[in-house]
Design a protein around this motif. Structure first.
Motif, PDB file in Angstrom:
ATOM      1  N   VAL A 141      -1.369   2.867  -3.812  1.00 45.09           N
ATOM      2  CA  VAL A 141      -0.428   3.221  -4.939  1.00 45.09           C
ATOM      3  C   VAL A 141      -0.550   4.902  -4.783  1.00 45.09           C
ATOM      4  O   VAL A 141      -1.394   5.533  -4.600  1.00 45.09           O
ATOM      5  CB  VAL A 141      -0.348   2.860  -6.135  1.00 45.09           C
ATOM      6  CG1 VAL A 141      -0.160   1.313  -6.376  1.00 45.09           C
ATOM      7  CG2 VAL A 141      -1.877   3.092  -6.594  1.00 45.09           C
ATOM      8  N   VAL A 142       0.685   5.561  -5.128  1.00 47.10           N
ATOM      9  CA  VAL A 142       0.778   6.919  -5.278  1.00 47.10           C
ATOM     10  C   VAL A 142       1.602   7.260  -6.263  1.00 47.10           C
ATOM     11  O   VAL A 142       2.732   6.606  -6.497  1.00 47.10           O
ATOM     12  CB  VAL A 142       1.587   7.675  -4.057  1.00 47.10           C
ATOM     13  CG1 VAL A 142       2.915   7.044  -3.570  1.00 47.10           C
ATOM     14  CG2 VAL A 142       1.583   9.246  -4.103  1.00 47.10           C
ATOM     15  N   LEU A 154       0.249  17.717  -9.775  1.00 46.11           N
ATOM     16  CA  LEU A 154      -0.668  17.148  -8.961  1.00 46.11           C
ATOM     17  C   LEU A 154      -0.452  15.738  -8.651  1.00 46.11           C
ATOM     18  O   LEU A 154       0.062  14.920  -9.730  1.00 46.11           O
ATOM     19  CB  LEU A 154      -1.982  17.149 -10.022  1.00 46.11           C
ATOM     20  CG  LEU A 154      -3.368  16.856  -9.418  1.00 46.11           C
ATOM     21  CD1 LEU A 154      -3.812  18.006  -8.484  1.00 46.11           C
ATOM     22  CD2 LEU A 154      -4.505  16.871 -10.583  1.00 46.11           C
ATOM     23  N   LEU A 155      -0.480  15.211  -7.677  1.00 46.59           N
ATOM     24  CA  LEU A 155      -0.125  13.963  -7.306  1.00 46.59           C
ATOM     25  C   LEU A 155      -1.399  13.173  -6.899  1.00 46.59           C
ATOM     26  O   LEU A 155      -2.374  13.867  -6.384  1.00 46.59           O
ATOM     27  CB  LEU A 155       0.580  14.051  -5.915  1.00 46.59           C
ATOM     28  CG  LEU A 155       1.235  12.929  -5.163  1.00 46.59           C
ATOM     29  CD1 LEU A 155       2.926  12.985  -4.443  1.00 46.59           C
ATOM     30  CD2 LEU A 155       0.369  12.494  -4.022  1.00 46.59           C
ATOM     31  N   VAL A 156      -1.304  11.819  -7.193  1.00 50.09           N
ATOM     32  CA  VAL A 156      -2.460  11.090  -7.133  1.00 50.09           C
ATOM     33  C   VAL A 156      -2.300   9.771  -5.984  1.00 50.09           C
ATOM     34  O   VAL A 156      -1.456   9.320  -6.122  1.00 50.09           O
ATOM     35  CB  VAL A 156      -2.915  10.523  -8.498  1.00 50.09           C
ATOM     36  CG1 VAL A 156      -4.216   9.342  -8.293  1.00 50.09           C
ATOM     37  CG2 VAL A 156      -3.404  11.794  -9.329  1.00 50.09           C
ATOM     38  N   TRP A 224       2.737   1.768  -0.996  1.00 47.27           N
ATOM     39  CA  TRP A 224       2.595   2.169   0.259  1.00 47.27           C
ATOM     40  C   TRP A 224       1.450   1.288   1.158  1.00 47.27           C
ATOM     41  O   TRP A 224       0.715   0.692   0.653  1.00 47.27           O
ATOM     42  CB  TRP A 224       2.328   3.745   0.465  1.00 47.27           C
ATOM     43  CG  TRP A 224       1.030   3.820  -0.045  1.00 47.27           C
ATOM     44  CD1 TRP A 224       0.614   4.491  -1.132  1.00 47.27           C
ATOM     45  CD2 TRP A 224      -0.204   3.983   0.602  1.00 47.27           C
ATOM     46  NE1 TRP A 224      -0.878   4.672  -1.311  1.00 47.27           N
ATOM     47  CE2 TRP A 224      -1.283   4.335  -0.288  1.00 47.27           C
ATOM     48  CE3 TRP A 224      -0.598   3.504   1.820  1.00 47.27           C
ATOM     49  CZ2 TRP A 224      -2.541   4.280   0.050  1.00 47.27           C
ATOM     50  CZ3 TRP A 224      -1.970   3.593   2.324  1.00 47.27           C
ATOM     51  CH2 TRP A 224      -3.082   3.873   1.381  1.00 47.27           C
ATOM     52  N   ALA A 225       1.822   1.316   2.124  1.00 46.63           N
ATOM     53  CA  ALA A 225       1.123   0.475   3.352  1.00 46.63           C
ATOM     54  C   ALA A 225       1.093   0.932   4.689  1.00 46.63           C
ATOM     55  O   ALA A 225       2.142   1.751   4.941  1.00 46.63           O
ATOM     56  CB  ALA A 225       1.256  -0.869   3.493  1.00 46.63           C
ATOM     57  N   ILE A 226      -0.066   1.219   5.338  1.00 42.79           N
ATOM     58  CA  ILE A 226      -0.275   1.626   6.622  1.00 42.79           C
ATOM     59  C   ILE A 226      -0.389   0.311   7.760  1.00 42.79           C
ATOM     60  O   ILE A 226      -1.693  -0.249   7.251  1.00 42.79           O
ATOM     61  CB  ILE A 226      -0.814   2.956   6.844  1.00 42.79           C
ATOM     62  CG1 ILE A 226      -0.618   3.731   6.040  1.00 42.79           C
ATOM     63  CG2 ILE A 226      -1.139   3.235   8.131  1.00 42.79           C
ATOM     64  CD1 ILE A 226      -1.445   5.231   5.983  1.00 42.79           C
TER      65      ILE A 226
END
Length: 227
Positions: A141-142, A154-156, A224-226
């Protein structure tokens, strides 16, 4: 009652539930969204014509069958986690069973208790997203604003190996990154011997998430996923 029908992500609006509408908005922004279609007004045992053809168009691999009920993410109450979603579903008959499970979850005891506790009396209209699975090397997650401090500069990012389900369920402790407004990584907490994500992957996730948040005009939390 309207008959169930299959529509593409590009055709859905807010009336197809929060999950479908959110995916459609991300797709319209030009972000990478795994191919999917939506079954509007889904009902158990009543599957729309053309379902098999639409499944084939997704590539023939495993799919995720995900609830997208109307009002699932309302302002007064959120049914997140109350309705069923089924991962790694393979084959037309298994997809039909998964659709029925998603629809049936709207009448489950836990949903009934939640509705009673939050004075939600309206019947639930269930829509279902059928989406190609990502063969995930890493997922997570983001948050485009720090969920702890509320800082919007600030992004996590939290990441686990494999599917993100282990993160959502609490079965795995994630690697953790914080990225400032300039796109620089300012903090990291790595669980294993080596990080799950490379720095350039962290920066790419942050860039795409901030693009989406800027488009929407408010902070977002995204999966998200890679592969």
């Amino acid at each position: 009652m309207s008959p169930s029908e299959i529509v593409s992500l590009r055709e859905v609006g807010a009336t197809a539930g929060g999950k479908a509408h959110g995916l459609a908005r991300l797709l319209a922004m030009g972000l990478d969204v795994p191919p999917a279609f939506v079954i509007r007004d889904a009902r158990a045992g009543d599957h729309p014509d053309g379902l098999d053809a639409h499944l084939s168009a997704l590539g023939g691999g495993p799919v995720a069958v995900r609830s997208s009920a109307a009002g699932e993410d309302g302002e007064a109450a959120s049914f997140a986690g109350q309705f069923d979603s089924v991962l790694a579903v393979e084959g037309p008959e298994a997809v039909r069973a998964a659709i029925d499970r998603c629809v049936g979850s709207a009448d489950s005891e836990r949903v009934g208790s939640y509705r009673e506790a939050h004075a939600e009396d309206a019947d639930v209209t269930m829509h279902v997203v059928v989406q190609a699975m990502v063969d995930a090397r890493a997922a997570g997650v983001v948050f485009t604003a720090d969920p702890v401090s509320g800082r919007r500069d600030l992004l996590v990012i939290d990441a686990v190996a494999g599917l993100g389900e282990s993160l959502v369920s609490g079965q795995a402790t994630p690697d953790h990154w914080e990225v400032d407004a300039d796109g620089a990584i300012v903090h990291r907490e790595i669980v294993g011997e080596r990080p799950i994500l490379r720095d350039e992957e962290v920066v790419a996730i942050a860039r795409a998430a901030r693009q989406a948040a800027t488009h929407e005009g408010h902070p977002l939390d995204l999966e998200w996923a890679i592969d």
